[in-house]
Design a protein around this motif. Sequence first.
Motif, PDB file in Angstrom:
ATOM      1  N   ARG A  70       0.822  -1.201   0.000  1.00  0.00           N
ATOM      2  CA  ARG A  70       0.000   0.000   0.000  1.00  0.00           C
ATOM      3  C   ARG A  70       0.858   1.254   0.000  1.00  0.00           C
ATOM      4  O   ARG A  70       0.558   2.220  -0.713  1.00  0.00           O
ATOM      5  CB  ARG A  70      -0.946  -0.005   1.193  1.00  0.00           C
ATOM      6  CG  ARG A  70      -1.969   1.108   1.151  1.00  0.00           C
ATOM      7  CD  ARG A  70      -3.023   0.926   2.207  1.00  0.00           C
ATOM      8  NE  ARG A  70      -2.469   1.067   3.547  1.00  0.00           N
ATOM      9  CZ  ARG A  70      -3.179   0.932   4.665  1.00  0.00           C
ATOM     10  NH1 ARG A  70      -4.456   0.635   4.578  1.00  0.00           N
ATOM     11  NH2 ARG A  70      -2.613   1.078   5.841  1.00  0.00           N
ATOM     12  N   SER A  71       1.943   1.228   0.788  1.00  0.00           N
ATOM     13  CA  SER A  71       2.833   2.384   0.808  1.00  0.00           C
ATOM     14  C   SER A  71       3.470   2.594  -0.561  1.00  0.00           C
ATOM     15  O   SER A  71       3.558   3.722  -1.062  1.00  0.00           O
ATOM     16  CB  SER A  71       3.918   2.189   1.874  1.00  0.00           C
ATOM     17  OG  SER A  71       3.346   2.052   3.153  1.00  0.00           O
ATOM     18  N   THR A  72       3.907   1.478  -1.172  1.00  0.00           N
ATOM     19  CA  THR A  72       4.489   1.573  -2.509  1.00  0.00           C
ATOM     20  C   THR A  72       3.458   2.065  -3.513  1.00  0.00           C
ATOM     21  O   THR A  72       3.745   2.886  -4.383  1.00  0.00           O
ATOM     22  CB  THR A  72       5.037   0.200  -2.934  1.00  0.00           C
ATOM     23  OG1 THR A  72       5.980  -0.253  -1.969  1.00  0.00           O
ATOM     24  CG2 THR A  72       5.691   0.284  -4.294  1.00  0.00           C
ATOM     25  N   ALA A  73       2.228   1.503  -3.355  1.00  0.00           N
ATOM     26  CA  ALA A  73       1.174   1.907  -4.287  1.00  0.00           C
ATOM     27  C   ALA A  73       0.837   3.382  -4.128  1.00  0.00           C
ATOM     28  O   ALA A  73       0.571   4.083  -5.120  1.00  0.00           O
ATOM     29  CB  ALA A  73      -0.067   1.054  -4.056  1.00  0.00           C
ATOM     30  N   TRP A  88     -11.384   2.359  -4.657  1.00  0.00           N
ATOM     31  CA  TRP A  88     -11.612   1.344  -5.689  1.00  0.00           C
ATOM     32  C   TRP A  88     -10.920   1.725  -6.991  1.00  0.00           C
ATOM     33  O   TRP A  88     -10.323   0.890  -7.666  1.00  0.00           O
ATOM     34  CB  TRP A  88     -13.110   1.176  -5.924  1.00  0.00           C
ATOM     35  CG  TRP A  88     -13.383   0.284  -7.100  1.00  0.00           C
ATOM     36  CD1 TRP A  88     -13.508  -1.055  -7.109  1.00  0.00           C
ATOM     37  CD2 TRP A  88     -13.554   0.715  -8.466  1.00  0.00           C
ATOM     38  NE1 TRP A  88     -13.741  -1.515  -8.377  1.00  0.00           N
ATOM     39  CE2 TRP A  88     -13.772  -0.449  -9.238  1.00  0.00           C
ATOM     40  CE3 TRP A  88     -13.543   1.948  -9.100  1.00  0.00           C
ATOM     41  CZ2 TRP A  88     -13.972  -0.402 -10.613  1.00  0.00           C
ATOM     42  CZ3 TRP A  88     -13.741   1.999 -10.473  1.00  0.00           C
ATOM     43  CH2 TRP A  88     -13.965   0.844 -11.215  1.00  0.00           C
ATOM     44  N   ALA A  89     -10.992   2.993  -7.381  1.00  0.00           N
ATOM     45  CA  ALA A  89     -10.399   3.436  -8.641  1.00  0.00           C
ATOM     46  C   ALA A  89      -8.899   3.203  -8.656  1.00  0.00           C
ATOM     47  O   ALA A  89      -8.336   2.749  -9.667  1.00  0.00           O
ATOM     48  CB  ALA A  89     -10.712   4.913  -8.869  1.00  0.00           C
ATOM     49  N   ARG A  93      -4.614  -0.114 -10.946  1.00  0.00           N
ATOM     50  CA  ARG A  93      -3.419  -0.957 -10.793  1.00  0.00           C
ATOM     51  C   ARG A  93      -3.666  -2.341 -11.382  1.00  0.00           C
ATOM     52  O   ARG A  93      -2.791  -2.900 -12.057  1.00  0.00           O
ATOM     53  CB  ARG A  93      -3.035  -1.074  -9.315  1.00  0.00           C
ATOM     54  CG  ARG A  93      -2.377   0.162  -8.750  1.00  0.00           C
ATOM     55  CD  ARG A  93      -1.697  -0.146  -7.417  1.00  0.00           C
ATOM     56  NE  ARG A  93      -2.650  -0.602  -6.416  1.00  0.00           N
ATOM     57  CZ  ARG A  93      -3.322   0.187  -5.606  1.00  0.00           C
ATOM     58  NH1 ARG A  93      -3.147   1.502  -5.672  1.00  0.00           N
ATOM     59  NH2 ARG A  93      -4.168  -0.303  -4.720  1.00  0.00           N
ATOM     60  N   ARG A  94      -4.849  -2.911 -11.117  1.00  0.00           N
ATOM     61  CA  ARG A  94      -5.134  -4.247 -11.633  1.00  0.00           C
ATOM     62  C   ARG A  94      -5.175  -4.275 -13.153  1.00  0.00           C
ATOM     63  O   ARG A  94      -4.754  -5.249 -13.774  1.00  0.00           O
ATOM     64  CB  ARG A  94      -6.468  -4.743 -11.058  1.00  0.00           C
ATOM     65  CG  ARG A  94      -6.369  -5.260  -9.640  1.00  0.00           C
ATOM     66  CD  ARG A  94      -7.664  -5.950  -9.231  1.00  0.00           C
ATOM     67  NE  ARG A  94      -8.711  -5.001  -8.897  1.00  0.00           N
ATOM     68  CZ  ARG A  94      -9.949  -5.044  -9.351  1.00  0.00           C
ATOM     69  NH1 ARG A  94     -10.287  -5.989 -10.206  1.00  0.00           N
ATOM     70  NH2 ARG A  94     -10.851  -4.155  -8.986  1.00  0.00           N
ATOM     71  N   MET A  95      -5.682  -3.208 -13.759  1.00  0.00           N
ATOM     72  CA  MET A  95      -5.836  -3.176 -15.212  1.00  0.00           C
ATOM     73  C   MET A  95      -4.639  -2.553 -15.924  1.00  0.00           C
ATOM     74  O   MET A  95      -4.654  -2.389 -17.148  1.00  0.00           O
ATOM     75  CB  MET A  95      -7.104  -2.381 -15.569  1.00  0.00           C
ATOM     76  CG  MET A  95      -8.381  -2.919 -14.940  1.00  0.00           C
ATOM     77  SD  MET A  95      -8.729  -4.605 -15.427  1.00  0.00           S
ATOM     78  CE  MET A  95      -9.085  -4.368 -17.158  1.00  0.00           C
TER      79      MET A  95
END
Length: 691
Positions: free
Chosen positions: A382-385, A447-448, A453-455
């Motif tokens: 999460r921190s990296t994200a 969510w966005a 990130r997932r897409m």
Amino acid sequence: MSDGGSKGIDVLSVLELLAKEAPPSQFEDLIRQARREGASPATLEELTRAQELALSVHALLGRRRQREAGLSALVDTARDLTTPYDLDALLELITRRARRLLSVDMSYISFHEPAESCSYVRTADGNATALTIGFKAPLFSGLGQKVTDSSAPFWTPDYLPDERIVHQDVLDEVVRAEGLRAMMAVPLRYGNSTFGILYIADRNIRHFTPDEVSLMSSLGDLAAVAIEKTRLLDRTHAEVVELELDTSRAKSRLTAVRRLGDTHSRLIDLVLTGSDLHTLAAEAADALEGTLMVRDADGRLLTATGELPGLDETEVTKAALDAHAGQARPALPDGTWVAPVVAGREDLGTLLLRPRRPLNDNGVRLLHLAAQAVAVLLLMQRSTAVAEDKVRDELFEDLLATPQRPPQRPPQQLAERARRLAVHLEKPHVVVVARPEGGAQGRALVWAASYARRMTGLKSTRDGCIVLLLPGSDASGAAQAVSAELSPLLGHPVTVGGAGPVSDPGPVFRAYREALRCLDALTALGGTGSTASARELGFLGLLLSDNHDAEGFIAAAIGPVLEYDAQRYTDLTGTLRSYFESGGSPTRAAEALHVHPNTVSRRLERITELLGPDWQKPERALEVQLALRLNRARHTLRRQREEGGPGRGRSSPGRSPGPAPGGQAGQGGQKGRGGQEGRGGREGQADGSGT
């Protein structure tokens, strides 16, 4: 002294018999012989007195020998008692020696049980059937009461008639059944307390001598010391065994703790070396010997090392809530364990484990350590994200910047920045703008970020809308996918517009503006909560689009008809145009086309097969007519360009204009046989359908 008639029988003869240890009967024979020989009364009186003294000495010597034998047996018994025995073997030895020592019929030992106010027989020797091991008797009854009260031996020559004894029916019945008469009881003392009683009994009336009582008392003292020593040894041995077990358990726990520590260190090393969540879960599952599943705080699956068939989601939800509330729960009925993934008070998710064998305490600790490692990894991700999201958001903001806004970024620089973030702008991307209709925006923003990130895309927020740049070429499909995932999460409708695709950093802003106009068009048309792209909006999409994609609109509206005409050299397009120009009347369309009405009907049936059954509905019919007009205008302009300008658009004298490009004939066309159009008539004759 003696007289002459006694032939030398005198006191000396008695002494000689005493010296020879003659039996008492020989002393009697000596007196009778003296009477037969006519000894004087004085001599007989002297001999009788000597006999009494000799018998007294003889008895004294017998008692001394008996005492010596008893003491010798007692010494032998004491020697035997020094040999290590277990308690049962020692008690059997004591009862057997007591019985032999006084030559009685039976002996037994009872121990006190103060908690139950009774004594119970621990061992017996010479008993029949009534007195059995474990037999319980009231503590304050029989000989036991006398011995306990006085801490001294007590005996009776005949038990049942003796009124000194407090009789109990249960004891008297046993005495009768065993046929016992004389009994003696001596206390077994250690220190100042009496813990048991040694009994001996004879089936005849017998008066025990003081020496016998003293001998039994000494045996009781020796037995008490030996019993207590054996008890102490047993307790010591039990303590040693317990210490050995404790040591073994401590070693096992230490080994388990070391193994837990090693496993925890290995998991943390995986986290610190940048391993992904699946690798961490696989390592934890191997250590726990089971199947592991990681879910986020909303219950969505993050990763799993295998399937968990038969999972009861209701029970899992309850167990997860209890786990996060700090209420430990055992495994679920299907053997699944639930562990919370938390950081402080923040709920990050849940671990589900189904071990191949029952989980012990160390396994439960390891499960929670694995949950801690997963929590650390999720926090690091999460921190990296968060840090990466900031960079990605800055890139997307630059892509969405208006071309006139300074500073202008060169497209090559934007493309290179995107490649470093694994976003390849040279490939097709679509822009999706989603507007939540009510509710808080916080969950939608989280969510966005996750969805982007997932897409492998980018996200931004503008004017209460979520803007996404997603890889792909289907703007409509991307908008529908966003709506399908975001609406259930928020619990209220989401209006979504899409545009694209684009394959260059430059057009991203224009695609964003087009998607935003689609969103506004949906709102204006009362389509709040739905999704659309410029292509789905039909001619409205054509008007809203920045590039005014007329060809795309024509292909979407009447493309199948144009392709059919081009492949089969038919003129369904002309029939369709004539049908609309004649107000939807097949008869008037047939007159304009100079064909039979049945031919028009068959052509309209073929058009329905190509465009679908709803092409004549007002909204769709409007789009079809607009596409026909755009197609005709497009081909007119193309022909003018090919012929050199508008002044050369007419046919030369003696030259037929021929069919229009794209499989279209002129409105009148050339007549064939039967009054049909040239190509249409020939094709109609060929397949018999007029199409």
